[in-house]
Design a protein around this motif. Sequence first.
Motif, PDB file in Angstrom:
ATOM      1  N   VAL A  67       7.858   0.652 -12.166  1.00  0.00           N
ATOM      2  CA  VAL A  67       7.890   0.327 -10.538  1.00  0.00           C
ATOM      3  C   VAL A  67       9.359   0.397 -10.211  1.00  0.00           C
ATOM      4  O   VAL A  67       9.405   0.731  -8.993  1.00  0.00           O
ATOM      5  N   ALA A  68      10.382   0.029 -10.913  1.00  0.00           N
ATOM      6  CA  ALA A  68      11.725  -0.591 -10.146  1.00  0.00           C
ATOM      7  C   ALA A  68      12.272   0.865 -10.024  1.00  0.00           C
ATOM      8  O   ALA A  68      13.517   1.150  -9.467  1.00  0.00           O
ATOM      9  N   GLN A  69      11.775   2.135 -10.752  1.00  0.00           N
ATOM     10  CA  GLN A  69      12.425   3.296 -10.333  1.00  0.00           C
ATOM     11  C   GLN A  69      12.061   3.883  -9.188  1.00  0.00           C
ATOM     12  O   GLN A  69      12.684   4.989  -8.613  1.00  0.00           O
ATOM     13  N   GLN A  86       3.641   6.216  -7.757  1.00  0.00           N
ATOM     14  CA  GLN A  86       4.828   6.079  -6.657  1.00  0.00           C
ATOM     15  C   GLN A  86       4.012   5.337  -5.435  1.00  0.00           C
ATOM     16  O   GLN A  86       4.505   4.282  -5.025  1.00  0.00           O
ATOM     17  N   GLU A  87       2.901   5.872  -4.917  1.00  0.00           N
ATOM     18  CA  GLU A  87       2.245   5.069  -3.842  1.00  0.00           C
ATOM     19  C   GLU A  87       1.664   3.712  -4.035  1.00  0.00           C
ATOM     20  O   GLU A  87       1.853   3.106  -3.249  1.00  0.00           O
ATOM     21  N   ALA A 142       4.344  -3.231  -3.715  1.00  0.00           N
ATOM     22  CA  ALA A 142       5.662  -4.199  -3.343  1.00  0.00           C
ATOM     23  C   ALA A 142       5.652  -4.350  -1.716  1.00  0.00           C
ATOM     24  O   ALA A 142       5.935  -5.466  -1.576  1.00  0.00           O
ATOM     25  N   LEU A 143       4.842  -3.695  -0.859  1.00  0.00           N
ATOM     26  CA  LEU A 143       5.205  -4.026   0.548  1.00  0.00           C
ATOM     27  C   LEU A 143       3.931  -5.107   0.604  1.00  0.00           C
ATOM     28  O   LEU A 143       4.363  -5.987   1.470  1.00  0.00           O
ATOM     29  N   GLY A 203      -6.133  -2.877 -11.912  1.00  0.00           N
ATOM     30  CA  GLY A 203      -6.307  -1.928 -12.844  1.00  0.00           C
ATOM     31  C   GLY A 203      -5.668  -0.586 -12.455  1.00  0.00           C
ATOM     32  O   GLY A 203      -6.064   0.589 -12.598  1.00  0.00           O
ATOM     33  N   GLY A 204      -4.431  -0.623 -11.561  1.00  0.00           N
ATOM     34  CA  GLY A 204      -3.813   0.281 -10.942  1.00  0.00           C
ATOM     35  C   GLY A 204      -3.078   0.907 -11.910  1.00  0.00           C
ATOM     36  O   GLY A 204      -2.605   0.498 -13.155  1.00  0.00           O
ATOM     37  N   ASN A 205      -2.177   2.161 -11.766  1.00  0.00           N
ATOM     38  CA  ASN A 205      -1.281   2.821 -12.621  1.00  0.00           C
ATOM     39  C   ASN A 205       0.024   2.632 -12.054  1.00  0.00           C
ATOM     40  O   ASN A 205       0.495   3.087 -10.833  1.00  0.00           O
ATOM     41  N   VAL A 206       0.922   2.069 -12.975  1.00  0.00           N
ATOM     42  CA  VAL A 206       2.400   1.723 -12.414  1.00  0.00           C
ATOM     43  C   VAL A 206       3.354   2.859 -12.370  1.00  0.00           C
ATOM     44  O   VAL A 206       4.302   2.903 -11.823  1.00  0.00           O
TER      45      VAL A 206
END
Length: 218
Positions: free
Chosen positions: A95-97, A59-60, A66-67, A53-56
Motif C-alpha cells: 500500500v505504501a507504493q 490502488q483505489e 488511507a483517507l 477482505g479487500g485487495n492491498v
Amino acid sequence: MSEEQTKIVIAIDGPAASGKGSLAKKLATKLGYDFLDTGALYRRVALNILDAGGNVENQETSTKAALDFNENLDVKDLEDVRLRNDEVGSAASKVAQVPGVRQALIDFQRSFAQKCETGAVLDGRDIGTVICPNAQIKLFVTASVEKRAERRHKELQSRGINATYGNVLAEMQERDERDAVRLDPHLAPDHKVDVIDTSDMTPNEVMDEALKIIHSRI
Ligand code: CDP
Ligand code: CDP
C-alpha cells in the motif's frame, strides 16, 4: 532563538529490521521527546484493508482506506498486536507504493513533528527526505539483509511463529526491492545524513553511536 528553533526533530530511516524502531523508541525515552513509528500507519492501513477482505494491490482501495484512516485516526489503533505480523508488513509495503496513500498520511506525520513540546523522533523510510526535510538530525540505520533476516527470524520464533530463515530472507529481499526508491539516504535535500551500519553492533552500541552523533550535531 525562537521557540520553533528549540524544537529538535530526529528523523530515522532505514530498511526492515535494521534496528531503527528500537533505537527511535530508546532515544525518545532518553531525551524526553515524542515518538512516532510511521511504519505503523502504513501497517494499519494495510490491516484495515485485509480485515475488510479487500485487495492491498488495488490502488483505489488503498487510497480510500488511507483517507478513511486519516479522517478517523486514533493513536490507539496503532497498538493492535496484529500490526507486527509479517504478512501485514508485506501488505504495508504494497500500500505504501500508492502515491494517494503516501499523500494521505503526510499531514498527520508532519503535524506530529510540529506539535511536539521539546522534540520528536520519527522512524520510517522517508522521514529525512520527505516528511521532515529540515530535521536537525537525520540517521540512516542499516544492516546486511542476511543479518536483518536473522533478527526477524529470531523475533518470529520467540513469538511462536513458524517460519524458515530462507522464507524470511526472501520476504525481506522482496520488501527491500519494493521499498528501494525510498531507501536512498542521498535523496535527503541537504545530504546531512549519518549512516549507522548495525550489522555487527549490539542495540546498546547503536544507542551510544546515535547519542554521539546527536551531541556532535546539536
Ligand atoms: O519495522 P519494519 O521496518 O519491518 O517495517 P515498518 O517500518 O513497520 O514499515 C512497514 C512498511 O511500510 C515498509 O516496508 C514500507 O514499505 C512502508 N513504510 C513507508 O513506506 N514509509 C514509512 N515512513 C514507513 C513505512
Ligand atoms: O524497526 P526495525 O524494523 O528497523 O527494527 P527493530 O524492530 O528495532 O529491530 C529488529 C530486531 O533486531 C529486534 O528484535 C531487535 O532487538 C534486533 N536488533 C539487534 O539484534 N541488534 C541491533 N543492533 C538492533 C536490533
